[in-house]
Design a protein around this motif. Structure first.
Motif, PDB file in Angstrom:
ATOM      1  N   ALA A 114      -0.775  58.893  31.696  1.00 39.02           N
ATOM      2  CA  ALA A 114       0.541  59.314  31.220  1.00 39.02           C
ATOM      3  C   ALA A 114       1.012  58.367  30.128  1.00 39.02           C
ATOM      4  N   VAL A 115       1.926  58.873  29.301  1.00 36.66           N
ATOM      5  CA  VAL A 115       2.534  58.069  28.236  1.00 36.66           C
ATOM      6  C   VAL A 115       4.035  58.031  28.472  1.00 36.66           C
ATOM      7  N   GLY A 116       4.624  56.846  28.305  1.00 40.18           N
ATOM      8  CA  GLY A 116       6.034  56.653  28.646  1.00 40.18           C
ATOM      9  C   GLY A 116       7.006  57.112  27.583  1.00 40.18           C
ATOM     10  N   HIS A 117       6.975  58.402  27.252  1.00 38.48           N
ATOM     11  CA  HIS A 117       7.984  58.958  26.347  1.00 38.48           C
ATOM     12  C   HIS A 117       9.245  59.249  27.159  1.00 38.48           C
ATOM     13  N   ILE A 118      10.005  58.208  27.420  1.00 37.25           N
ATOM     14  CA  ILE A 118      11.107  58.277  28.371  1.00 37.25           C
ATOM     15  C   ILE A 118      12.214  59.240  27.951  1.00 37.25           C
ATOM     16  N   GLU A 119      12.383  59.439  26.641  1.00 32.01           N
ATOM     17  CA  GLU A 119      13.490  60.267  26.190  1.00 32.01           C
ATOM     18  C   GLU A 119      13.363  61.696  26.697  1.00 32.01           C
ATOM     19  N   ARG A 120      12.139  62.149  26.903  1.00 33.92           N
ATOM     20  CA  ARG A 120      11.939  63.496  27.434  1.00 33.92           C
ATOM     21  C   ARG A 120      12.624  63.654  28.796  1.00 33.92           C
ATOM     22  N   PHE A 121      12.800  62.559  29.513  1.00 27.14           N
ATOM     23  CA  PHE A 121      13.369  62.616  30.859  1.00 27.14           C
ATOM     24  C   PHE A 121      14.871  62.372  30.881  1.00 27.14           C
ATOM     25  N   ASN A 122      15.475  62.231  29.692  1.00 24.09           N
ATOM     26  CA  ASN A 122      16.935  62.127  29.635  1.00 24.09           C
ATOM     27  C   ASN A 122      17.539  63.388  30.250  1.00 24.09           C
ATOM     28  N   PRO A 123      18.505  63.253  31.147  1.00 21.63           N
ATOM     29  CA  PRO A 123      19.042  64.448  31.827  1.00 21.63           C
ATOM     30  C   PRO A 123      19.629  65.488  30.884  1.00 21.63           C
ATOM     31  N   ALA A 124      20.191  65.047  29.745  1.00 21.10           N
ATOM     32  CA  ALA A 124      20.730  66.021  28.784  1.00 21.10           C
ATOM     33  C   ALA A 124      19.618  66.868  28.186  1.00 21.10           C
ATOM     34  N   LEU A 125      18.468  66.255  27.906  1.00 23.74           N
ATOM     35  CA  LEU A 125      17.351  67.002  27.339  1.00 23.74           C
ATOM     36  C   LEU A 125      16.651  67.847  28.398  1.00 23.74           C
ATOM     37  N   GLN A 126      16.602  67.343  29.631  1.00 30.95           N
ATOM     38  CA  GLN A 126      16.051  68.149  30.715  1.00 30.95           C
ATOM     39  C   GLN A 126      16.870  69.428  30.899  1.00 30.95           C
ATOM     40  N   GLU A 127      18.200  69.281  30.850  1.00 30.67           N
ATOM     41  CA  GLU A 127      19.081  70.443  30.983  1.00 30.67           C
ATOM     42  C   GLU A 127      18.975  71.348  29.765  1.00 30.67           C
ATOM     43  N   LEU A 128      18.849  70.763  28.580  1.00 35.33           N
ATOM     44  CA  LEU A 128      18.710  71.551  27.361  1.00 35.33           C
ATOM     45  C   LEU A 128      17.441  72.411  27.438  1.00 35.33           C
ATOM     46  N   ARG A 129      16.341  71.812  27.836  1.00 37.23           N
ATOM     47  CA  ARG A 129      15.086  72.565  27.928  1.00 37.23           C
ATOM     48  C   ARG A 129      15.210  73.698  28.952  1.00 37.23           C
ATOM     49  N   ARG A 130      15.872  73.418  30.080  1.00 34.05           N
ATOM     50  CA  ARG A 130      16.032  74.460  31.097  1.00 34.05           C
ATOM     51  C   ARG A 130      16.785  75.655  30.525  1.00 34.05           C
ATOM     52  N   ARG A 131      17.825  75.381  29.756  1.00 34.86           N
ATOM     53  CA  ARG A 131      18.631  76.458  29.186  1.00 34.86           C
ATOM     54  C   ARG A 131      17.881  77.195  28.076  1.00 34.86           C
ATOM     55  N   VAL A 132      17.103  76.465  27.298  1.00 35.40           N
ATOM     56  CA  VAL A 132      16.271  77.118  26.281  1.00 35.40           C
ATOM     57  C   VAL A 132      15.272  78.058  26.950  1.00 35.40           C
ATOM     58  N   ASP A 133      14.631  77.581  28.027  1.00 31.09           N
ATOM     59  CA  ASP A 133      13.650  78.404  28.727  1.00 31.09           C
ATOM     60  C   ASP A 133      14.281  79.642  29.352  1.00 31.09           C
ATOM     61  N   GLU A 134      15.556  79.538  29.729  1.00 30.44           N
ATOM     62  CA  GLU A 134      16.257  80.683  30.308  1.00 30.44           C
ATOM     63  C   GLU A 134      16.729  81.669  29.243  1.00 30.44           C
ATOM     64  N   GLY A 135      16.569  81.301  27.966  1.00 28.91           N
ATOM     65  CA  GLY A 135      16.909  82.205  26.889  1.00 28.91           C
ATOM     66  C   GLY A 135      18.322  82.099  26.372  1.00 28.91           C
ATOM     67  N   GLN A 136      19.033  81.006  26.696  1.00 26.09           N
ATOM     68  CA  GLN A 136      20.419  80.881  26.268  1.00 26.09           C
ATOM     69  C   GLN A 136      20.560  80.898  24.752  1.00 26.09           C
ATOM     70  N   LEU A 137      19.553  80.379  24.031  1.00 33.91           N
ATOM     71  CA  LEU A 137      19.618  80.342  22.571  1.00 33.91           C
ATOM     72  C   LEU A 137      18.845  81.487  21.919  1.00 33.91           C
TER      73      LEU A 137
END
Length: 327
Positions: A114-137
């Motif tokens: 694994a590589v420690g790209h910690i920003e991917r795990f920021n809760p704001a980005l985790q929530e953003l990705r979830r909403r993108v995947d749900e089709g909000q945008l």
């Protein structure tokens, strides 16, 4: 099964890894190592070693490598030879060639890397990705990032592209679920150092979305912003504060003709979301643990880390040669 974990590299980032590793369920931090000793008092009551070989000899299942980037390959290959799972801090390596050797070795042994790209795990980005995947945008049209702040004296072996911009390269491809297809960049060296300290880059993803990235170490104000624009609106993540705001394309008809013609879309509702906010480093370690124990893929794989480094090196090449680079 409880994973016996170790940590090598006890500098500024290593001390945070040690703190979090002591709290991850299903794992036990059993020993730490650093050739320069323990300047931050990380070890506590744990055995403190001087080399990766000594750390392996203590008996570990997985190791987090927070050593300087130039040492990633050597440490990783030593761990792989011993059959130890590993997570290296970003970037994956100092060069694409080194990253390729690491990936080949880990894959051949069937280990988790694994590589420690910690920003991917920021809760704001985790929530953003979830909403993108749900089709909000709807369809993603553009991803724009700004990552600026003062120079961190601890960084000496790479420039701002491989240190900071790799965060934005990774999160952009991850949020849009699409790899970079083309990049063009400008860099500058204003602080008298060997490496670049400013970057302005644009890109295009394989899915057609366009990207822009402003990154530097010369701003007196710290900024961490990611803006994803889609057919239905815009999501804005402020990762310093883990905030996420949605700007909706309006459905109310605009009767002011000149204004409507100019804007193209109308302004709709603006919503700031509330969601759970777990420390990103803990989420990252849990993803690494689950990859080892359960074969999940929430972690940033070595392949993904290598893809990020390819884009970073393409940006540097583009800036040095004054031409766009196809990936």
């Amino acid at each position: 099964m409880t994973l016996r974990t170790g940590l090598i590299g006890l500098g500024m980032m290593g001390r945070h890894h040690a703190r979090v590793m002591r709290t991850v369920e299903g794992t036990e931090l059993v020993a730490v190592a650093d050739a320069m000793g323990d300047p931050h008092g990380v070890a506590g009551g744990l055995p403190l070693y001087r080399s990766i070989e000594e750390l392996i000899g203590h008996g570990v299942d997985a190791v987090v490598c927070a050593v300087p980037t130039g040492m990633h390959e050597e440490v990783a290959l030593t761990l792989v030879e011993a059959g130890v799972h590993l997570m290296v801090e970003k970037p994956i390596a100092s060069s694409v060639a080194a990253g390729e050797r690491m990936l080949e070795a880990v894959t051949a042994r069937g280990l988790t890397g694994a590589v420690g790209h910690i920003e991917r795990f920021n809760p704001a980005l985790q929530e953003l990705r979830r909403r993108v995947d749900e089709g909000q945008l709807g369809r993603i049209l553009q991803v724009a990032t700004r990552r600026q702040g003062p120079f961190p004296a601890r960084i000496a072996d790479v420039g701002v592209v491989k240190d900071l911009a790799t965060h934005d390269i990774d999160l952009t491809a991850w949020l849009a679920r699409s790899k970079f297809d083309r990049v063009s960049a400008q860099t500058a060296r204003n602080a008298g150092r060997e490496h670049e300290d400013m970057l302005v880059a644009t890109g295009r993803l394989a899915n057609g979305a366009i990207t822009s990235h402003i990154v530097n170490w010369l701003s007196p104000a710290k900024e961490r912003l990611c803006v994803v624009t889609g057919e239905k609106g815009m999501l804005v993540a402020d990762t310093l504060n883990a905030d996420l705001t949605f700007y909706e394309n309006g459905s109310v008809e605009t009767t002011w003709e000149s204004l409507a013609n100019f804007r193209g879309v109308t302004e709709g509702d603006v919503v700031r979301f509330a969601f759970p906010k777990q420390e990103p480093l803990l989420t990252e370690h849990e993803a690494f643990r689950d990859a080892i124990l359960h074969g999940t893929s929430r972690h940033v794989s070595l392949q993904e880390g290598l893809d990020v480094l390819r884009v970073a090196e393409a940006m540097i090449f583009s800036a040095d040669h004054g031409e766009a680079v196809a990936l």
